[in-house]
Design an enzyme around this catalytic site. Structure first.
Site, short mmCIF file in Angstrom:
data_model
loop_
_atom_site.label_atom_id
_atom_site.label_comp_id
_atom_site.label_asym_id
_atom_site.label_seq_id
_atom_site.Cartn_x
_atom_site.Cartn_y
_atom_site.Cartn_z
N ALA A 73 57.20 28.59 36.62
CA ALA A 73 57.28 29.47 37.79
C ALA A 73 56.05 29.27 38.67
O ALA A 73 55.03 28.75 38.23
CB ALA A 73 57.36 30.93 37.33
N TYR A 139 56.72 37.97 44.09
CA TYR A 139 56.54 37.41 42.74
C TYR A 139 57.14 38.33 41.68
O TYR A 139 57.97 37.92 40.86
CB TYR A 139 55.04 37.18 42.47
CG TYR A 139 54.71 36.86 41.02
CD1 TYR A 139 55.07 35.64 40.46
CD2 TYR A 139 54.05 37.79 40.21
CE1 TYR A 139 54.77 35.36 39.13
CE2 TYR A 139 53.76 37.51 38.88
CZ TYR A 139 54.12 36.29 38.35
OH TYR A 139 53.85 36.01 37.04
N PHE A 167 50.53 40.87 30.34
CA PHE A 167 49.58 41.46 31.27
C PHE A 167 48.62 40.31 31.66
O PHE A 167 49.11 39.31 32.15
CB PHE A 167 48.97 42.73 30.66
CG PHE A 167 49.94 43.91 30.84
CD1 PHE A 167 51.24 43.84 30.33
CD2 PHE A 167 49.60 45.02 31.59
CE1 PHE A 167 52.16 44.87 30.55
CE2 PHE A 167 50.51 46.06 31.81
CZ PHE A 167 51.79 45.98 31.30
N GLY A 282 47.33 47.00 47.52
CA GLY A 282 48.30 46.73 46.45
C GLY A 282 47.70 46.54 45.07
O GLY A 282 48.43 46.28 44.12
#
Ligand SMILES: NC(=O)c1ccc[n+]([C@@H]2O[C@H](COP(=O)([O-])OP(=O)(O)OC[C@H]3O[C@@H](n4cnc5c(N)ncnc54)[C@H](O)[C@@H]3O)[C@@H](O)[C@H]2O)c1
Length: 327
Positions: A73, A139, A167, A282
């Site tokens: 990815a 994402y 994480f 964010g």
């Protein structure tokens, strides 16, 4: 036999190391856009792209894996905001091509690298699997969309999967000569180490007024070798006909940016040049995982929870390879 797509990257290469150590036959498929051939020395490698149906079909027909592990990815949250098409194209369409080819070839097990980014702004920490999912970036969106696709493909076509929501992957496998080498490197531990080594400009700490003990953001660092072991447990779970699952995977403790900088300074014996800047939009104050579900269902336990130990493994890699695999 396991097909490891994206196996030449940071997490994938550690999973390949664990597969070799377990004498588990496997094959890497990677386009090497971000991966490194040297990271998978000792594992067979096919250079190719998962968005190319012919390549994927040929590899499945020739090697007949019973399980596919997916790491392939694009991984940068900020870039996904600037160029979302790249992310939907690779992270979502790429998985669709792969799953369609798996369906045709009757390959029915899938292990997926998901992320804490599926949760978005946390409502509470530690974040367990019941926490609502509300990604705040393309994402995270692509990863959540794949998780949903996997649930539907299980119901409709019987493809069972384990999604592992990492994480902050960190550290390096001791003694294995593999480690983190992203371009660009956006992760805190390598950036702090590279700043200490004078390889990158001084670190900027974004925000010092968060509601955390020292005002800087808190994140959950999980050792990449512990992630690799989770993949082997997921493989065993699927081979034992276990049901599809999504698990959160963290090291169990939150660490602030300041704590990580202090740890790098202790471990390296060098100063980490840094300055303080404004908050980034964010960035949640705290992202910490509850990994209780995977602990109780698969028996996973992190072996490396001490931040100095995690940082010391990263330090050994980066100080020996200041230019990553080019060194
Ligand atoms: N590193 C982290 O902290 C972290 C955290 C959460 C989730 N993840 C997820 O874990 C996975 C691995 O992350 P990483 O840090 O190892 O990334 P990485 O960039 O080091 O590895 C990704 C690998 O996939 C390959 N790849 C990408 N697109 C491909 C394609 N279309 N066809 C074939 N190969 C392709 C790249 O060449 C690279 O080798 C990703 O899916 C990422 O979203 C990583």
């Amino acid at each position: 036999m396991v097909l490891v797509v994206g196996g030449a990257g940071y997490v994938g290469s550690h999973v390949c190391h664990a597969l070799r150590a377990a004498s588990e036959p496997h094959l890497v498929l990677d386009n090497l856009e971000k991966g490194h051939r040297q990271a998978v020395e000792g594992s067979p490698l096919v250079v190719g792209d998962i968005r190319d149906p012919n390549t994927v079909k040929r590899v499945l027909a020739e090697h007949m894996p019973d399980t596919v592990m997916h790491f392939a990815a694009c991984i940068e949250v900020g870039e996904s905001v600037r160029d979302p098409a790249k992310y939907y194209w690779n992270n979502l369409y790429g998985v669709l091509v792969l799953l369609e080819a798996m369906r045709e070839a009757s390959v029915e097990r899938f292990v997926f690298s998901s992320t804490a980014a599926v949760f978005g702004e946390p409502h509470y920490v530690p974040i367990d699997e019941n926490h609502p999912t509300c990604p705040t970036s393309p994402y995270g969106d692509t990863k959540l969309a794949v998780e949903r696709m996997l649930r539907a493909f299980d119901v409709a076509y019987g493809i069972r999967s384990v999604a592992l929501r990492y994480f902050n992957a960190s550290g390096a496998q001791p003694g294995a000569n593999i480690g983190e080498d992203h371009d660009p490197e956006t992760h805190l531990i390598p950036r702090a180490i590279l700043a200490a080594l004078g390889r990158v400009p001084p670190l900027v700490v974004f925000g010092t007024d968060y509601d955390t003990p020292d005002g800087t953001c808190v994140r959950d660092y999980v050792h990449v070798s512990d992630l690799a072991r989770a993949h082997l447990l997921a493989l065993a779970h699927l081979r034992a006909d276990g049901p599809s699952r999504a698990f959160n995977l963290g090291g169990g403790e939150g660490r602030s940016v300041r704590e990580v900088i202090e740890s790098v300074e202790r471990v390296s014996g060098r100063k980490v040049p840094h300055s303080f800047g404004d908050r980034r939009p964010g960035d949640p104050a705290r992202l910490v995982a509850s990994s209780k579900l995977i602990q109780s269902e698969l028996g996973w336990r992190p072996r490396f929870v001490d931040i100095d130990e995690i940082v010391s493994h990263a330090w050994v890699w980066h100080s020996a390879h200041p230019e990553g695999y080019r060194s």
